[in-house]
Structure formats: C-alpha cells, structure tokens
Design a protein around this motif. Sequence first.
Motif, PDB file in Angstrom:
ATOM      1  N   TYR B  26      -0.475  -5.106   1.702  1.00 55.90           N
ATOM      2  CA  TYR B  26       0.963  -5.202   1.893  1.00 55.90           C
ATOM      3  C   TYR B  26       1.635  -3.934   1.373  1.00 55.90           C
ATOM      4  CZ  TYR B  26       5.368  -7.426   2.859  1.00 55.90           C
ATOM      5  OH  TYR B  26       6.586  -7.730   3.420  1.00 55.90           O
ATOM      6  N   ILE B  27       2.656  -3.471   2.088  1.00 60.41           N
ATOM      7  CA  ILE B  27       3.371  -2.249   1.700  1.00 60.41           C
ATOM      8  C   ILE B  27       4.752  -2.627   1.165  1.00 60.41           C
ATOM      9  CG2 ILE B  27       4.280  -0.039   2.505  1.00 60.41           C
ATOM     10  CD1 ILE B  27       1.141  -0.313   2.482  1.00 60.41           C
ATOM     11  N   ASP B  28       5.029  -2.229  -0.078  1.00 59.35           N
ATOM     12  CA  ASP B  28       6.305  -2.592  -0.712  1.00 59.35           C
ATOM     13  C   ASP B  28       7.463  -1.704  -0.275  1.00 59.35           C
ATOM     14  OD1 ASP B  28       5.491  -4.735  -2.413  1.00 59.35           O
ATOM     15  OD2 ASP B  28       4.512  -3.273  -3.721  1.00 59.35           O
ATOM     16  N   LEU B  29       7.155  -0.440   0.012  1.00 58.76           N
ATOM     17  CA  LEU B  29       8.239   0.494   0.323  1.00 58.76           C
ATOM     18  C   LEU B  29       7.764   1.495   1.375  1.00 58.76           C
ATOM     19  CD1 LEU B  29      11.100   1.612  -0.383  1.00 58.76           C
ATOM     20  CD2 LEU B  29       9.993   3.049  -2.113  1.00 58.76           C
ATOM     21  N   HIS B  30       8.531   1.595   2.449  1.00 61.37           N
ATOM     22  CA  HIS B  30       8.204   2.515   3.538  1.00 61.37           C
ATOM     23  C   HIS B  30       9.328   3.544   3.673  1.00 61.37           C
ATOM     24  CE1 HIS B  30       6.943   3.034   8.049  1.00 61.37           C
ATOM     25  NE2 HIS B  30       6.659   4.090   7.317  1.00 61.37           N
ATOM     26  N   GLY B 112      13.609   8.721  -3.141  1.00 59.62           N
ATOM     27  CA  GLY B 112      13.026   7.419  -3.508  1.00 59.62           C
ATOM     28  C   GLY B 112      13.086   7.166  -5.011  1.00 59.62           C
ATOM     29  N   PRO B 113      12.553   8.094  -5.811  1.00 58.81           N
ATOM     30  CA  PRO B 113      12.599   7.899  -7.265  1.00 58.81           C
ATOM     31  C   PRO B 113      14.017   7.888  -7.828  1.00 58.81           C
ATOM     32  CG  PRO B 113      10.882   9.463  -6.691  1.00 58.81           C
ATOM     33  CD  PRO B 113      11.664   9.193  -5.436  1.00 58.81           C
ATOM     34  N   GLN B 114      14.891   8.758  -7.342  1.00 63.46           N
ATOM     35  CA  GLN B 114      16.213   8.820  -7.973  1.00 63.46           C
ATOM     36  C   GLN B 114      17.033   7.572  -7.668  1.00 63.46           C
ATOM     37  OE1 GLN B 114      17.915  12.523  -6.589  1.00 63.46           O
ATOM     38  NE2 GLN B 114      18.913  11.562  -4.847  1.00 63.46           N
ATOM     39  N   LEU B 115      16.731   6.892  -6.565  1.00 69.39           N
ATOM     40  CA  LEU B 115      17.423   5.632  -6.264  1.00 69.39           C
ATOM     41  C   LEU B 115      16.824   4.467  -7.043  1.00 69.39           C
ATOM     42  CD1 LEU B 115      17.912   5.844  -2.383  1.00 69.39           C
ATOM     43  CD2 LEU B 115      19.735   5.698  -4.096  1.00 69.39           C
ATOM     44  N   GLY B 116      15.696   4.710  -7.685  1.00 67.27           N
ATOM     45  CA  GLY B 116      15.025   3.623  -8.395  1.00 67.27           C
ATOM     46  C   GLY B 116      14.203   2.737  -7.474  1.00 67.27           C
ATOM     47  N   LEU B 117      13.973   3.193  -6.241  1.00 66.80           N
ATOM     48  CA  LEU B 117      13.172   2.403  -5.294  1.00 66.80           C
ATOM     49  C   LEU B 117      11.682   2.509  -5.603  1.00 66.80           C
ATOM     50  CD1 LEU B 117      15.068   3.215  -1.978  1.00 66.80           C
ATOM     51  CD2 LEU B 117      14.735   0.935  -2.956  1.00 66.80           C
ATOM     52  N   THR B 118      11.275   3.658  -6.113  1.00 60.43           N
ATOM     53  CA  THR B 118       9.876   3.860  -6.470  1.00 60.43           C
ATOM     54  C   THR B 118       9.633   3.199  -7.821  1.00 60.43           C
ATOM     55  OG1 THR B 118       9.922   5.981  -5.334  1.00 60.43           O
ATOM     56  CG2 THR B 118       8.110   5.593  -6.892  1.00 60.43           C
ATOM     57  N   GLN B 119       8.811   2.177  -7.839  1.00 62.13           N
ATOM     58  CA  GLN B 119       8.595   1.414  -9.076  1.00 62.13           C
ATOM     59  C   GLN B 119       7.111   1.232  -9.358  1.00 62.13           C
ATOM     60  OE1 GLN B 119      10.923  -2.202  -8.857  1.00 62.13           O
ATOM     61  NE2 GLN B 119      12.797  -1.076  -8.325  1.00 62.13           N
ATOM     62  N   PRO B 120       6.768   1.019 -10.620  1.00 60.42           N
ATOM     63  CA  PRO B 120       5.362   0.815 -10.984  1.00 60.42           C
ATOM     64  C   PRO B 120       4.759  -0.360 -10.222  1.00 60.42           C
ATOM     65  CG  PRO B 120       6.715   1.121 -12.955  1.00 60.42           C
ATOM     66  CD  PRO B 120       7.656   1.001 -11.798  1.00 60.42           C
ATOM     67  N   GLY B 121       3.487  -0.251  -9.930  1.00 61.56           N
ATOM     68  CA  GLY B 121       2.780  -1.378  -9.330  1.00 61.56           C
ATOM     69  C   GLY B 121       3.123  -1.658  -7.887  1.00 61.56           C
ATOM     70  N   THR B 122       3.875  -0.761  -7.262  1.00 67.97           N
ATOM     71  CA  THR B 122       4.210  -0.972  -5.851  1.00 67.97           C
ATOM     72  C   THR B 122       3.276  -0.138  -4.968  1.00 67.97           C
ATOM     73  OG1 THR B 122       5.845   0.815  -5.934  1.00 67.97           O
ATOM     74  CG2 THR B 122       6.660  -1.428  -6.270  1.00 67.97           C
ATOM     75  N   THR B 123       3.224  -0.507  -3.692  1.00 67.00           N
ATOM     76  CA  THR B 123       2.568   0.337  -2.690  1.00 67.00           C
ATOM     77  C   THR B 123       3.665   1.049  -1.917  1.00 67.00           C
ATOM     78  OG1 THR B 123       2.472  -1.636  -1.312  1.00 67.00           O
ATOM     79  CG2 THR B 123       0.431  -0.983  -2.408  1.00 67.00           C
ATOM     80  N   VAL B 124       3.532   2.369  -1.827  1.00 67.24           N
ATOM     81  CA  VAL B 124       4.561   3.186  -1.184  1.00 67.24           C
ATOM     82  C   VAL B 124       3.878   4.058  -0.126  1.00 67.24           C
ATOM     83  CG1 VAL B 124       6.349   4.940  -1.525  1.00 67.24           C
ATOM     84  CG2 VAL B 124       5.858   3.304  -3.359  1.00 67.24           C
ATOM     85  N   VAL B 125       4.398   4.050   1.082  1.00 65.98           N
ATOM     86  CA  VAL B 125       3.860   4.933   2.111  1.00 65.98           C
ATOM     87  C   VAL B 125       4.982   5.699   2.799  1.00 65.98           C
ATOM     88  CG1 VAL B 125       1.846   3.471   2.592  1.00 65.98           C
ATOM     89  CG2 VAL B 125       3.936   3.211   3.963  1.00 65.98           C
ATOM     90  N   CYS B 126       4.590   6.805   3.409  1.00 66.43           N
ATOM     91  CA  CYS B 126       5.525   7.628   4.176  1.00 66.43           C
ATOM     92  C   CYS B 126       4.679   8.508   5.085  1.00 66.43           C
ATOM     93  CB  CYS B 126       6.362   8.486   3.226  1.00 66.43           C
ATOM     94  SG  CYS B 126       7.485   9.644   4.048  1.00 66.43           S
ATOM     95  N   GLY B 127       5.198   8.832   6.236  1.00 65.14           N
ATOM     96  CA  GLY B 127       4.501   9.751   7.129  1.00 65.14           C
ATOM     97  C   GLY B 127       4.633  11.163   6.605  1.00 65.14           C
ATOM     98  N   ASP B 128       4.052  11.371   5.434  1.00 65.92           N
ATOM     99  CA  ASP B 128       4.186  12.649   4.759  1.00 65.92           C
ATOM    100  C   ASP B 128       3.154  12.683   3.633  1.00 65.92           C
ATOM    101  OD1 ASP B 128       6.668  14.888   4.401  1.00 65.92           O
ATOM    102  OD2 ASP B 128       5.293  14.634   2.722  1.00 65.92           O
ATOM    103  N   SER B 129       2.341  13.731   3.623  1.00 66.77           N
ATOM    104  CA  SER B 129       1.218  13.744   2.684  1.00 66.77           C
ATOM    105  C   SER B 129       1.665  13.783   1.226  1.00 66.77           C
ATOM    106  CB  SER B 129       0.310  14.926   2.984  1.00 66.77           C
ATOM    107  OG  SER B 129       1.044  16.126   2.912  1.00 66.77           O
TER     108      SER B 129
END
Lengths: 198, 473
Positions: B26-30, B112-129
């Motif tokens: 499951y992906i938490d943040l796209h 992502g990080p500055q909005l607080g969307l990036t959080q510990p223990g989440t799965t985060v993906v993006c079409g970007d290496s």
Amino acid sequence: MEKFTTHTGRAVPLRRSNVDTDQIIPAHWLKKVTRTGFEDGLFEAWRKDEDFVLNRPERAGATVLVAGPEFGTGSSREHAVWALQNYGFQTVLSSRFADIFRGNSLKNGLLTVVLPQETVERLWALTEADPTAEITVDLEAREVRAEGVRAPFELDDNVRWRLLNGLDDISITLQNEDAISAFEATRPAFKPRTLPAA
Amino acid sequence: MGRTLAEKVWDDHVVRRAEGEPDLLYIDLHLLHEVTSPQAFDGLRLAGRTVRRTDLTIATEDHNTPTLDIDKPIADPVSRVQLETLRRNAEEFGVRIHSLGDIEQGVVHVVGPQLGLTQPGTTVVCGDSHTSTHGAFGALAFGIGTSQVEHVLATQTLPLAPFRTMAITVEGELPEGVTAKDLILAIITKIGTGGGQGYVLEYRGSAIRSLSMEARMTVCNMSIEAGARAGMIAPDRTTFDYLQGRPHAPQGEDWDAAVAYWETLATDEDAVFDHEIFIDAAELTPFVTWGTNPGQGAPLGADVPDPASFEDPQERIAAENALKYMGLTAGTPLREVKVDAVFVGSCTNGRIEDLRAAAAIVEGRTIAEGVRMLVVPGSVRVALQAVEEGLDKVFTAAGAEWRHAGCSMCLGMNPDQLAPGERCASTSNRNFEGRQGKGGRTHLVSPQVAAATALLGRLAAPADLSSNVAVEA
C-alpha cells in the motif's frame, strides 16, 4: 504491454559502463507528453559523432543492445525505455542494470537480460568482428544464444510469466480489490492526507 | 529475529502476500510532477479508470518551471504544454496541485516534507528517482516509472520485488566545514554507482543522529546515486520536532498515537543487515566530483586521478572518457580547476539551511569576475523564508542571481542551462554528461564549497578564503 517470447536480431555493441538515463534520453526530450516519438532523442549527444556505433551503416536495423555495466543509472524516466523501443530495440543485455530502469523496461516489454560480464565481452567481440552476427534472446528457455555462446539467464518467474503473456499489471492488481479495501479500513487515523476529510 | 527499519515499514504495508508473487504494497503518499505523469493520466483515461485516492495524492510543478519572469506566459511552448497538461489532468481527476505562482509550489521533494506530508513509517512514491529524499523521515520512499505512476493512481498499491538491507554506519563527528553532502559523495565514491543496487540503505551512527532533518534529506536524496532502492534514517526526536505543527502533521491525540508508532520503527538491536559498511566521520573532508558519474569523486585536496590508477578495466575506460568530456588533465590539483558557473539549489541542497550556509560564506564578499552564480530556492516557502532573513540581498550584493523556485539548472529542462564547455560547481545530484546543458561540465559540491568556489573562481572550500579574498569593510 507487448508480449516477449523469443527474439533474434543483429546487435549494437555499446562498450560503455554507467550509461545513464540522461545519455539514453536527454531531459529536454522529456517535455513530450506521449509515449512515442523519442527515437531521435536516443543517445542524442553521442549520435552527433559520426563514428558512434549507432551511426555505423552496418548497425542499421539492429534490435539487440549489448551494453556495459550499470546501464540505465540515474533518473526514473520511463522515457529511456520508450526511446530504446521507439528506435527499434527489443532487448538490452548487460552485466548490471539500475533498478528503476530495469523495472520500467520489464513493464514495457523491453527485455533486459543480466549476463556475466565475460559473456557480454564475448558478445561484443563477436558482433564487432561480424556486424551481421545475430543474437537470440529466448525468454521461454531463459537463454541467450549466438555463435559460440549459449548463456542461461535468470529472471523472476512472475515477471517472466507477465512478459510471456503481455499482461497488464493494473488489471492483475485490481483483482485484489477486496484486499486493498480491507487494508484501507485498517489504516491509522494519523496517516497523512493531502485533502481535507470529505 | 529482530527486524530493520525498512523491513518494519514494508511489513506494515503489505496488502497481499502470496507464494511466487511480489508483495502488493500500500502507498501512503503519491507525489506527482509534470514530467512523468502525463502518459500515466492518459493510461487512466484510455482504460476508463479514476484516481483511487485523491486524498493521498498531490502534484506540484517544478522541472519545467522558469525561474525568471514567472508572471509571464512560459516562453518554451513545449514546457508550457506539459505544465498545462498537468493542470488539466489535476482538474479532471480531482488531484490537489500547486502550480507556478502558488505559495506551496516548489520542487516536489522540498514541498512534501515542508507541508508535513512526509512522515515516519509511511510509503512514499513519485515518478522521480530522488524520492529517496523522504527516507530521511524513516519513510520507505522510492522513485517509480510512469507505468507505476499509473498503477498507483489506479490502485494506490504497487507490486514490489523484495529488497536487501544495507547498514551504512557513520560514527564520530563531522569535522568543521564538512557537510552531509560531503558525506554522501564520499559514500557513493566508496561503494560505487551500483553499490547500493537492490538494497535499501539505512544510515546510522552518531554522525547521522546529530544531523538536522535538512542534512538527513541531503544524504537520503543521493541514495539513488549509489544505485539503491531507497535510503532511510530512523525517526527520532529531531524528526518529531521538525514535523510537529506542520500543516499536515497529526494533531492532538493523533499526534500522540503517531509518535508512539514512530518510536517503534527503529531497527531492532538483534536485527541483521545483509551488508554493512562503516565510515569514520572524522576522516571526511570536503568532497567534489571530477567525472561524469557521481561515483567519480575525490577529496577537494586531491588531484584529478590518473585513469591508469583504476584496476577495473571498465572503470579505467569510464575515467578516460570522463576526463576527456570534463576537459581535465590527470594530476591537476582539484583546487586549481576554474569554473564558469555556480549553482546553489535542487532537491539535494535547495532548502533553507543550504541557502543560509552559502549566504554566510558570500556575505560581504564579491564573487569572482567572470563567474555566474545562480541561487534557486527549492520552494516558494524556502524563498520567502530566505527573503525574510535577508539572504536574497546577501546573494545579490555578492553578484549572484536570486531566482524563483524550481529544479532549474539541476537538469536544465527550463532555460537555466550551461553553455557547451562551461564548467559548473553545483549543489545538485548528477554530474552526467550534458545534464546541466549540452556540453556542460558539472562538479558536484556542498553549498559551502559552491559558495567558496564562486568567490575564488576555482574549486575551493571556505577554509581557503581567509588568505585569498579581501572582505569588504
């Protein structure tokens, strides 16, 4: 996705390591919003040199790229795979591929085959000496064959099955709708959301 | 047996596990941007599919956006079409978007990080290496291709092959003037551009724990340059303090529940990594690249290496090609390499701490004649913060150009590019041939080295300045 079962074709020996995605398809080509039309961007900078192997008349129509280690390092751009396919390549052989590039290739039916570097060297020697030499990549038998070369290769069973049948990943995943919904029901409330709760 | 941080996060996201199949995660943040998403949205349209979880999806414009005249129509018609395509897709599918001119616009990995969307223990993906950046929070974050972008949009999951784990333990204190960027460049040179292949890296040890969140992001950002699937750092008090109060961080009871969970994520003491490497922080010095892949680096105090010194024939050929492309001669001290341009910015080093570090060095000084210095904040928020602190004035007074937020000269998809043969000290992440413009030559450096280089016109560290540059009264 296109099926891949077996393919036989002439080769382009690319004696370079660390062929990165910016070389395969430079960034300015990434502004296109289609999956086609990337063939002229493939190795664009190197193709300005008329001696570059891809420019040699004897390599016209080749469909098998034999490359050095760490092929496809760098960006996640799937355009690199599309560029190779748009140009006419069906398969790429190397001793090491970057992970994201490899994943992208196998999702598009461009078969990336990992071979020992010594086998790559033999294929380079063979196809440099004889540009008409053909290489067969047989996914059913999981084997690469050329004159004097018979090399088995490994590929995950599940990936191979998807390639042999040209299956679409999304359709397969959506068969698990119940499992996805069940998982969603267990997600903690503190998980981030990009939108206010509806 | 105990589990590693990466294994815990992975296990907590398995939607389906079956013999002979990849785990469905499951992906938490796209996160989306304009370059790798248009073909994915086309795919959805063709199949009559929708975006499954618009509330776990967010788009920003960054790669193509100009950094000058952002209030005017975008001059490059192809870039304009790509940005307009993202806006149309976001509207059609109901995805939140931060377009050029929006206060939350910026490089996707800064936003992502500055909005607080990036959080510990989440799965985060993006079409970007460079999605690996988000691993700094203890998230399992990785770049994906456009087919996978479409897959996540449609299903909020991804079938993923198993990974191996590698611990990179950095003990001790980084010496004065040595930064997270020097550390990661040294790691990549040590293990090579393929050294991390198949692995999720976990950066550990006292030197890592003492890094700020922004520095941790710099380290994790370049995990991909070592070929790794992802890079992670266990969340700790530094992580929680960074997150608390951000717009999308949990609040109240949710915050307490979240922290309680996040505290369970660190690698267990009896967990076993598939591979381990150790680095002594005290031995590190400012580090720069001399070649055309990020593994071709050396301490700033070293000379351009002799290709004959490489035992591996592939590495030798690569070094020969690199020196030819870079216009460098073996044996030349790196400190004598003159530059034409300096770029401060990108998802690697475009955050406020990076700008502060560079500004502190150029303050009251003037950049060398003939050198062009571009400072591009990673996001509009970073830019506003910098202006509040007067950093923009510091840069412009020194002769640098202060620009609007975006990816800019990291990859030159917008007009910010090197001319053929131009040499640049860049705080970005890739020194590939032509990356910053056709024929351009890139040396990857820290913000501090970038600033000192701009002042002296040759590759330099801040420590080189005192005796060479007059400080204006």
